[in-house]
Design a protein around this motif. Structure first.
Motif, PDB file in Angstrom:
ATOM      1  N   PHE A 108      -4.563   0.734   0.350  1.00  0.00           N
ATOM      2  CA  PHE A 108      -5.243  -0.611   0.450  1.00  0.00           C
ATOM      3  C   PHE A 108      -6.859  -0.316   0.693  1.00  0.00           C
ATOM      4  CE2 PHE A 108      -6.549  -3.715   3.352  1.00  0.00           C
ATOM      5  CZ  PHE A 108      -6.829  -4.835   2.655  1.00  0.00           C
ATOM      6  N   ALA A 112     -10.395  -1.764  -0.362  1.00  0.00           N
ATOM      7  CA  ALA A 112     -10.519  -3.148   0.411  1.00  0.00           C
ATOM      8  C   ALA A 112     -12.038  -3.750   0.431  1.00  0.00           C
ATOM      9  CB  ALA A 112     -10.564  -2.599   2.105  1.00  0.00           C
ATOM     10  N   TYR A 115     -11.321  -7.118  -1.193  1.00  0.00           N
ATOM     11  CA  TYR A 115     -10.244  -7.783  -0.255  1.00  0.00           C
ATOM     12  C   TYR A 115     -10.647  -9.429  -0.512  1.00  0.00           C
ATOM     13  CZ  TYR A 115      -6.861  -9.615   3.012  1.00  0.00           C
ATOM     14  OH  TYR A 115      -5.692 -10.156   3.587  1.00  0.00           O
ATOM     15  N   ARG A 119      -8.112 -11.737  -2.467  1.00  0.00           N
ATOM     16  CA  ARG A 119      -6.803 -11.500  -1.480  1.00  0.00           C
ATOM     17  C   ARG A 119      -5.888 -12.875  -2.165  1.00  0.00           C
ATOM     18  NH1 ARG A 119     -10.432 -14.126   1.323  1.00  0.00           N
ATOM     19  NH2 ARG A 119      -9.663 -15.930   2.743  1.00  0.00           N
ATOM     20  N   THR A 127      -3.771  -7.301  -2.061  1.00  0.00           N
ATOM     21  CA  THR A 127      -3.552  -7.273  -0.756  1.00  0.00           C
ATOM     22  C   THR A 127      -2.841  -5.760  -0.013  1.00  0.00           C
ATOM     23  OG1 THR A 127      -1.236  -7.784  -1.026  1.00  0.00           O
ATOM     24  CG2 THR A 127      -2.717  -9.748  -0.802  1.00  0.00           C
ATOM     25  N   SER A 128      -2.766  -5.926   1.070  1.00  0.00           N
ATOM     26  CA  SER A 128      -2.034  -4.470   1.703  1.00  0.00           C
ATOM     27  C   SER A 128      -0.759  -4.223   1.346  1.00  0.00           C
ATOM     28  CB  SER A 128      -2.478  -4.451   2.982  1.00  0.00           C
ATOM     29  OG  SER A 128      -1.447  -5.394   3.810  1.00  0.00           O
ATOM     30  N   GLY A 161     -14.761  -6.342   3.724  1.00  0.00           N
ATOM     31  CA  GLY A 161     -13.242  -6.489   3.251  1.00  0.00           C
ATOM     32  C   GLY A 161     -12.118  -6.170   4.407  1.00  0.00           C
ATOM     33  N   PHE A 165      -9.541  -8.236   6.421  1.00  0.00           N
ATOM     34  CA  PHE A 165      -8.260  -7.810   6.578  1.00  0.00           C
ATOM     35  C   PHE A 165      -7.716  -8.003   8.137  1.00  0.00           C
ATOM     36  CE2 PHE A 165      -5.320  -4.329   7.338  1.00  0.00           C
ATOM     37  CZ  PHE A 165      -4.118  -4.603   6.739  1.00  0.00           C
TER      38      PHE A 165
END
Length: 183
Positions: A108, A112, A115, A119, A127-128, A161, A165
């Protein structure tokens, strides 16, 4: 509980499902935060607790309890009629465990930079994918925070990003603190 204490066993708590213990993050008046922005600002100001030292090499049983150190699940004959779901799990479930969660986090963080913009798109992998691992304790949010923070510093292209997160991790934390404070 008392029988275990009489045998010399003691309860040792290892907090790890939160970034910081709720008693350590209080308003100036000493109460719990009820609004996210000041909560997140205070959390970032204090910083997350450091990640733990990792899993213990073994978990001892209570002295003299006569319990085995481990139990083979195959020998328990637990609901043999439910084994039909194994094929579905094998085909679709994410790999389990800390190593798999750390690999997902690393993957991830490699992507990122996108993200913040992507997302909310369920049709793409943006996403993660760590919700399940966090919920089950396969990975600590403290570890996620520390790794993400280090990557944010080292990768300027992904910094925005990763910061977004980490803000989402703050929202997770805020929800837990509210739940604990106001059950």
């Amino acid at each position: 509980d008392q029988a275990l204490r009489a045998q010399g066993a003691q309860l040792v708590l290892h907090p790890g499902h939160l970034l910081i213990h709720p008693r350590l993050l209080r308003t100036k008046g000493g109460g719990a935060y009820r609004v996210f922005t000041p909560f997140a600002r205070a959390l970032r100001g204090i910083g997350a607790d450091r990640p733990g030292a990792g899993a213990p090499p073994r978990i001892p049983t209570a002295p003299g309890a006569g319990w085995p150190l481990s139990v083979a699940l195959d020998g328990l004959d637990l609901a043999p009629d439910l084994h039909g779901g194994r094929a579905v799990l094998d085909a679709h479930a994410l790999p389990a465990g800390e190593a798999a969660a750390l690999a997902r986090l690393d993957d991830f963080l490699d992507r990122a930079s996108e993200y913040e913009a992507r997302r909310d798109r369920p049709d793409i992998e943006a996403t993660s994918g760590l919700s399940e691992a966090l919920a089950l304790g396969e990975i600590s949010p403290r570890s996620v925070w520390a790794i993400a923070e280090a990557r944010r510093r080292d990768d300027p292209a992904a910094a925005d990003g990763i910061a977004k997160f980490m803000s989402e991790l703050c929202w997770r934390e805020f929800a837990w603190h509210l739940l604990i404070e106001f059950p």
